[in-house]
Structures are given as structure tokens and as C-alpha cells.
Design a protein around this motif. Structure first.
Motif, PDB file in Angstrom:
ATOM      1  N   SER A 184       0.824  -1.218   0.000  1.00  0.00           N
ATOM      2  CA  SER A 184       0.000   0.000   0.000  1.00  0.00           C
ATOM      3  C   SER A 184       0.853   1.261   0.000  1.00  0.00           C
ATOM      4  CB  SER A 184      -0.939   0.015   1.215  1.00  0.00           C
ATOM      5  OG  SER A 184      -1.936  -0.977   1.096  1.00  0.00           O
ATOM      6  N   ILE A 223      -7.919   6.701  -2.045  1.00  0.00           N
ATOM      7  CA  ILE A 223      -8.412   6.242  -3.351  1.00  0.00           C
ATOM      8  C   ILE A 223      -9.935   6.306  -3.376  1.00  0.00           C
ATOM      9  CG2 ILE A 223      -8.654   4.194  -4.827  1.00  0.00           C
ATOM     10  CD1 ILE A 223      -5.764   3.464  -4.034  1.00  0.00           C
ATOM     11  N   PRO A 248      -2.077   7.254  -4.253  1.00  0.00           N
ATOM     12  CA  PRO A 248      -3.544   7.171  -4.281  1.00  0.00           C
ATOM     13  C   PRO A 248      -4.202   8.252  -5.134  1.00  0.00           C
ATOM     14  CG  PRO A 248      -2.808   8.065  -2.195  1.00  0.00           C
ATOM     15  CD  PRO A 248      -1.583   7.623  -2.925  1.00  0.00           C
ATOM     16  N   HIS A 292      -3.105  -1.744  -6.493  1.00  0.00           N
ATOM     17  CA  HIS A 292      -3.678  -0.445  -6.848  1.00  0.00           C
ATOM     18  C   HIS A 292      -4.935  -0.653  -7.705  1.00  0.00           C
ATOM     19  CE1 HIS A 292      -2.656   3.918  -8.351  1.00  0.00           C
ATOM     20  NE2 HIS A 292      -3.888   3.813  -7.882  1.00  0.00           N
ATOM     21  N   ILE A 342       1.923   2.835  -3.328  1.00  0.00           N
ATOM     22  CA  ILE A 342       0.873   3.301  -4.243  1.00  0.00           C
ATOM     23  C   ILE A 342       0.670   4.798  -4.088  1.00  0.00           C
ATOM     24  CG2 ILE A 342      -1.617   3.167  -4.734  1.00  0.00           C
ATOM     25  CD1 ILE A 342      -1.494   0.232  -3.779  1.00  0.00           C
ATOM     26  N   SER A 370      -4.966   3.732 -11.418  1.00  0.00           N
ATOM     27  CA  SER A 370      -4.111   2.591 -11.740  1.00  0.00           C
ATOM     28  C   SER A 370      -4.090   2.287 -13.239  1.00  0.00           C
ATOM     29  CB  SER A 370      -4.598   1.347 -10.994  1.00  0.00           C
ATOM     30  OG  SER A 370      -5.889   0.977 -11.466  1.00  0.00           O
ATOM     31  N   ARG A 376       1.143  -2.406  -8.258  1.00  0.00           N
ATOM     32  CA  ARG A 376       0.204  -1.886  -9.259  1.00  0.00           C
ATOM     33  C   ARG A 376      -1.057  -2.760  -9.317  1.00  0.00           C
ATOM     34  NH1 ARG A 376       0.104  -1.652 -15.652  1.00  0.00           N
ATOM     35  NH2 ARG A 376      -1.630  -0.198 -15.838  1.00  0.00           N
TER      36      ARG A 376
END
Length: 426
Positions: A302, A391, A307, A348, A305, A311, A345
């Protein structure tokens, strides 16, 4: 006067005691006893509930609080879980869980009579479950949902339910009446009387009160489902307030001013006083994430990523075919390709997919006349991941709020207080 809630959850029994203002005072937890998944015995629910109540009383005494001050009690259980009992409230059938399936024959019989073709959609309808049990246990006296069974054991009175637990079995939520066509599919008199949220069901059995150290005359009130109890614990009862539960599955509930039902999309309403709690549950959620990653891997990936960026992956994350909401399609296939080599990814993409489904759920509610959410509270394990929360905010267009309390037992304990204050009908 204190109030006590009992939550018959999927992992065990939880109790909560709240003060007159609804503030949490004490909680206790006892795990479910081991069960044969093919032959669930409701007596073990009752044994675990008694153990949890005894532990709760002991906790109160250790804290210098008087269990005799508990004047009200309410039970919540998993929606659609049920069994049959005799006149003495002894189980005469196995219990069928909320997610049990295989009732194709019953579903066919329902479809021949149902005015709404969606009532019997799929092989896991609650009414089909009830019909299956009735065929296995002729001569049963009462059909009881999970929360009904525990409330009946507390009061010694059978044949009572609440409109929230009985909704999926087919009760009319505004009146609590069973349609004639549903009654015709089951043995005469077996369906329980469905009360509105918080209605008094009866006093606790005197001998049970003495045994557990509880107040004689403690009133047991009509309860609700576990997900609605969690809403009552999590969010204020204000129009436009919503709760997203990010557990194994993704459940959405929002308080609106009028009843909204759209079975085509898996959308249903429960009455809460003069308002309605509308929502549905998707099969996406934490179960999908844990299918691919451990908790440690989720945490480590996490942080890699961003946010604020998409993605670029168009996933519909499911473990197996079948979806309930925002589309109701038992055959909907998962969409999890292409899978990039980079695990961060891929995660994500999963986060984006789940957040996109959450936003679609609220879009369905808005399109049905419920309006957009003013506030969204988050509950469940997924609410603790800050990257996932950001996200979700990108997809929702507002920042989800972290709930202070999320345990369903707390919401159940607050139900009698709502009733006495006039927020829910007696």
C-alpha cells in the motif's frame, strides 16, 4: 437505566452495555462453539450467548457497575439465517445460514406465485430456505430467524420477529404483514409476527435473570440485522448520512426520507422510525484482497501506491462469479486481467476497482431518488488503510470519515434508547 445489546456475529457473540446517552460502558466477547457446517445447531448459539452474558455481568461487577441497572435488551443477528423450533422453543431442524444455497426447487415454486419475479432470484432466497426447512421438519411450531431465536430463549415467547430480519423472507416492511401467497407456501401459523424496530417483545424469564444476575423485568425489544445494528453504532441518524462497511464484502447503507426498493439492482430499504435505511451489499471487498495478499503484504504494498493517480486497470474484483449490488447478477464474472508483474500496481487496480464499485452503489441510490451522500462513514478492516481511503475519496468525491464505534452490539444496545426517545416506532 442501562441498555444491553447482543450481536450474534459470524465469528462469535458480542455484548455491549451503554448508558442512557448511548455511550459505551462495557463489552464482552465469546467465540462461537465448534459446529458441523453441514448441520448447524442453534443450541450452540444459545450456549455461547449465555456465556457472553455471564462474562458481561462479571465485567460490569469488576468495574463497580450494577448489572441490575440494565433495564432494556436488544438482539441483532445475521440476516437470512433461520431455523425451526417446537412449542417449547427447542430446535427441530438444523439452522440454515444467510449464505446457504441450493434451493432451486423451492425457488421454482416461489416464482410461480410471486407477484415480483425478483423475490426468488437465484438458489439462495431466504423464503426458499424457510420452505426447505419446513419440508425437513414437519410439525414445527415456529420459523425463527437467528436474532428471533435468541430473543425467544430470553423471554420464553416464540413466534416473534422484527421487520428487518424478516424482510428477505418476504414480510412487508411498513406493516409487518406477511403476504397471503407467502403464507400459502409454508405450514399454517409457522411465520412469526414481525414487529417494528425496538418494539417490546416481553420480559426476560425470571429464572434466567436470577441465574445471570440481571434485573427482573428487564425488557427485551425487537431487534435488527447485524449490518443495520452496525450502522446505528457508527453514524448519526441524519438524512444523507451513509456507512460503507469494508469487511469481507462491501456493504452500503444510507439514511433517506422515503422507501426505495430496486431488486433489479439489489437495492432494499429498512424502516427506521420515520426514515428509511436504503442499501445493498456487493461481493467485492476484503475477501478479494486476502485471496491474493496477506495482511503484511497489503500493508507493505500500500505504501508504494500513489492514491491520487488512477491505476489504469479496469477491474471488477470478485473471488468467484456472482454479484448482488450495484448489479444483481448471480453469473457476473470477475474481471481481474491483465495482471501486471508489479504487485503494488495490481493491488492499486484492486483498490480502484472496489472504490469504483462503492461509488457505483451510491450512484444507484441517487438515481433511484435517494440523493447523493452528504457524509460517508467507514467501518470494517478496510477503513484502517489510509491509502485505500484516499483512493475511495477520489472516486466518491468526498473524504470518508472514520467511525468512532462500529460494533453491531453497540448499535443493538442503542435501539431501546431510540424507541424511548421516539426515534423509532414502538
Amino acid at each position: 437505566m442501562l441498555s444491553l445489546g447482543i450481536d450474534i456475529g459470524t465469528s462469535g457473540i458480542r455484548t455491549a452495555v451503554v448508558g442512557p446517552d448511548g455511550a459505551l460502558l462495557s463489552m464482552a466477547t465469546v467465540g462461537h462453539l465448534a459446529q458441523d457446517p453441514e448441520r448447524i445447531d442453534a443450541e450452540k448459539w444459545w450456549q455461547a450467548t449465555r456465556s457472553c452474558l455471564a462474562a458481561q455481568v462479571e465485567k460490569l461487577l469488576e468495574a463497580g457497575q450494577d448489572p441490575g441497572e440494565i433495564g432494556h435488551l436488544c438482539v441483532d443477528g445475521t440476516s437470512g439465517t433461520m431455523l425451526l423450533v417446537d412449542a417449547d422453543l427447542a430446535p427441530v431442524s438444523r439452522a440454515l445460514m444467510y449464505n446457504s444455497k441450493g434451493f432451486e426447487v423451492e425457488a421454482k415454486s416461489i416464482s410461480e406465485l410471486a407477484p415480483d419475479p425478483h423475490i426468488a432470484r437465484g438458489s439462495g432466497s431466504a423464503l426458499g430456505r424457510a420452505m426447505c426447512l419446513a419440508g425437513e421438519a414437519p410439525g414445527a411450531r415456529h420459523l425463527l430467524h437467528q436474532a428471533d431465536f435468541i430473543a425467544a430463549r430470553l423471554t420464553g415467547i416464540g413466534g416473534q420477529s422484527d421487520v428487518m430480519n424478516a424482510l428477505k423472507t418476504g414480510v412487508e416492511p411498513e406493516t409487518g404483514a406477511w403476504p397471503d401467497w407467502i403464507a400459502s407456501l409454508l405450514p399454517e401459523g409457522i411465520l412469526p409476527r414481525a414487529h417494528q424496530l425496538g418494539a417490546p417483545l416481553g420480559e426476560i424469564r425470571p429464572e434466567l435473570a436470577r441465574e445471570l444476575g440481571l434485573r427482573a423485568g428487564l425488557m427485551v425489544h425487537a431487534g435488527t440485522t447485524d449490518s443495520i445494528a452496525a450502522f446505528l453504532a457508527t453514524a448519526p441518524l441524519e438524512a444523507g448520512v451513509a456507512v460503507t462497511s469494508l469487511g469481507s464484502t462491501l456493504a452500503i447503507k444510507m439514511l433517506v426520507s422515503r422507501r426505495i426498493d430496486d431488486p433489479d439492482r439489489g437495492l432494499y430499504s429498512h424502516r427506521v422510525g420515520d426514515t428509511w435505511l436504503v442499501g445493498g451489499a456487493s461481493n467485492t471487498g476484503g475477501r478479494v484482497l486476502r485471496h491474493f495478499f496477506s495482511d503484511a503484504e497489503l500493508a507493505a504494498l500500500s505504501v508504494q501506491i500513489d492514491p491520487e493517480r488512477n491505476s489504469g486497470l479496469d477491474y471488477y474484483p470478485l473471488v468467484e462469479p456472482g454479484e448482488r449490488f450495484p448489479v444483481n447478477d448471480p453469473a457476473l464474472a470477475p474481471r481481474l486481467t491483465p495482471r501486471p508483474e508489479d504487485d503494488a500496481r495490481f493491488l492499486h487496480g484492486l483498490f480502484d476497482g472496489i472504490a469504483r464499485i462503492e461509488a457505483q452503489c451510491f450512484d444507484v441510490i441517487a438515481a433511484a431518488g435517494g440523493g447523493a451522500p452528504a457524509r460517508v462513514f467507514s467501518a470494517g478492516g478496510g477503513a484502517r488503510n489510509p491509502v485505500f481511503t484516499r483512493i475511495r475519496a477520489r472516486h466518491l468525491g468526498l473524504v470518508p470519515e472514520t467511525a468512532g464505534e462500529t460494533e453491531a452490539a453497540i448499535g443493538a444496545a442503542r435501539v431501546p434508547l431510540m424507541t424511548r426517545a421516539g426515534a423509532a416506532p414502538a
